[in-house]
Scaffold this motif. Structure first.
Motif, PDB file in Angstrom:
ATOM      1  N   UNK A 202     109.514  65.139  -2.381  1.00 20.84           N
ATOM      2  CA  UNK A 202     108.936  64.088  -2.105  1.00 20.84           C
ATOM      3  C   UNK A 202     107.657  63.735  -2.107  1.00 20.84           C
ATOM      4  N   UNK A 203     106.561  65.271  -1.592  1.00 25.22           N
ATOM      5  CA  UNK A 203     105.362  65.121  -1.750  1.00 25.22           C
ATOM      6  C   UNK A 203     104.653  64.956  -3.921  1.00 25.22           C
ATOM      7  N   UNK A 204     105.806  65.259  -4.758  1.00 27.36           N
ATOM      8  CA  UNK A 204     105.301  64.567  -5.965  1.00 27.36           C
ATOM      9  C   UNK A 204     105.418  63.529  -6.241  1.00 27.36           C
ATOM     10  N   UNK A 205     106.083  62.843  -5.485  1.00 25.62           N
ATOM     11  CA  UNK A 205     105.937  61.597  -5.618  1.00 25.62           C
ATOM     12  C   UNK A 205     104.920  60.123  -4.810  1.00 25.62           C
ATOM     13  N   UNK A 206     103.831  61.000  -4.021  1.00 23.89           N
ATOM     14  CA  UNK A 206     102.803  60.797  -4.219  1.00 23.89           C
ATOM     15  C   UNK A 206     101.682  61.181  -4.414  1.00 23.89           C
ATOM     16  N   UNK A 207     101.331  61.031  -5.387  1.00 21.12           N
ATOM     17  CA  UNK A 207      99.932  61.398  -6.054  1.00 21.12           C
ATOM     18  C   UNK A 207      98.514  61.049  -5.682  1.00 21.12           C
ATOM     19  N   UNK A 208      98.970  60.073  -5.277  1.00 21.84           N
ATOM     20  CA  UNK A 208      97.322  60.170  -4.562  1.00 21.84           C
ATOM     21  C   UNK A 208      96.837  60.228  -3.445  1.00 21.84           C
ATOM     22  N   UNK A 209      98.178  60.947  -2.310  1.00 24.90           N
ATOM     23  CA  UNK A 209      97.156  61.505  -1.265  1.00 24.90           C
ATOM     24  C   UNK A 209      96.297  63.466  -1.430  1.00 24.90           C
ATOM     25  N   UNK A 210      95.921  63.814  -1.272  1.00 28.19           N
ATOM     26  CA  UNK A 210      94.502  64.226  -1.094  1.00 28.19           C
ATOM     27  C   UNK A 210      95.376  65.833  -0.724  1.00 28.19           C
ATOM     28  N   UNK A 211      94.945  66.677  -2.289  1.00 27.88           N
ATOM     29  CA  UNK A 211      95.805  67.838  -2.353  1.00 27.88           C
ATOM     30  C   UNK A 211      97.588  68.140  -2.212  1.00 27.88           C
ATOM     31  N   UNK A 212      98.207  67.175  -2.681  1.00 19.55           N
ATOM     32  CA  UNK A 212      99.296  66.847  -3.106  1.00 19.55           C
ATOM     33  C   UNK A 212      99.571  68.115  -4.014  1.00 19.55           C
ATOM     34  N   UNK A 213      98.983  68.464  -4.428  1.00 19.96           N
ATOM     35  CA  UNK A 213      99.572  69.070  -5.979  1.00 19.96           C
ATOM     36  C   UNK A 213      99.837  70.845  -5.248  1.00 19.96           C
TER      37      UNK A 213
END
Length: 172
Positions: free
Chosen positions: A25-36
Motif C-alpha cells: 500500500x505505501x509503495x503506491x504513495x510515492x508522494x508521501x514524505x518518508x514513504x520509502x
C-alpha cells in the motif's frame, strides 16, 4: 526433527502479512514524505515476524539457535530503520548522507557478525540450553556484553527517533 505446531505463530503470521500488505500500500504513495523508509521499516518488521514464527516452531537447540540468529538480522536493523524514517518524516532527510547512514549501520553489522561467530567467543550468548517447560520449545540464554551493548544502541536509536518526532511536532 520437524517443526512443531504452536498456536503462537498465528499472531506473528498476521503481523508478517499485515506488514507486507502495508508495504504494498505505501509503495503506491510515492508522494508521501518518508514513504520509502517507512516501507523499509515495515519490511524489517515482516522479516522479524516471519523468521520468529519459524524460530518458535523449532524443537532442537541447533535449529532454534539458527533461526534466532536469522531473526537478529531484523532485530538489529529495525531501530536504525525507525530512526531513518523519523529523519525523513520530519523533513530532515537531507541529513541522511551515505556516511551518516553507514555509521548508523556499523553497530548492527558488527552485532550480526558477533552473533554468527558467537560459538567462538561467547560475547553475545554466554550460555544456551533448551527450555521445554513453556508452551513451545525455546532456548534459555545468559546474554553477554555484546547483547547489552546492542540493547543500549537500539534504545538510543529509538529515543533519538522519538526526539526528532517530538521536536518536529513542537515546531509544527
Amino acid at each position: 526433527m520437524s517443526p512443531a505446531y504452536t498456536p503462537y505463530i498465528f499472531p506473528l503470521l498476521v503481523g508478517f502479512f499485515l506488514s507486507i500488505s502495508l508495504v504494498i500500500f505505501t509503495r503506491r504513495q510515492p508522494h508521501v514524505q518518508g514513504v520509502k523508509l517507512f516501507s523499509f521499516m515495515l519490511l524489517t518488521t515482516a522479516l522479524w515476524c516471519g523468521t520468529y514464527a519459524i524460530a518458535i516452531s523449532q524443537t532442537t537447540v541447533a535449529s532454534i539457535l539458527f533461526w534466532s540468529n536469522v531473526v537478529f538480522f531484523a532485530i538489529v536493523t529495525l531501530p536504525v530503520a525507525l530512526l531513518l524514517f523519523c529523519y525523513a518524516f520530519t523533513g530532515a532527510a537531507h541529513r541522511l548522507t551515505p556516511r551518516f547512514v553507514g555509521l548508523l549501520f556499523a553497530e548492527p553489522l558488527l552485532v550480526v557478525v558477533g552473533i554468527w561467530t558467537d560459538g567462538w567467543h561467547g560475547l553475545f550468548r554466554q550460555t544456551v540450553v533448551l527450555d521445554v517447560n513453556g508452551p513451545f520449545d525455546t532456548i534459555a540464554v545468559t546474554f553477554g556484553p555484546l547483547f547489552w551493548v546492542h540493547t543500549l544502541y537500539s534504545y538510543g536509536c529509538i529515543l533519538w527517533g522519538i526526539a526528532l518526532l517530538v521536536k518536529a511536532y513542537r515546531h509544527a
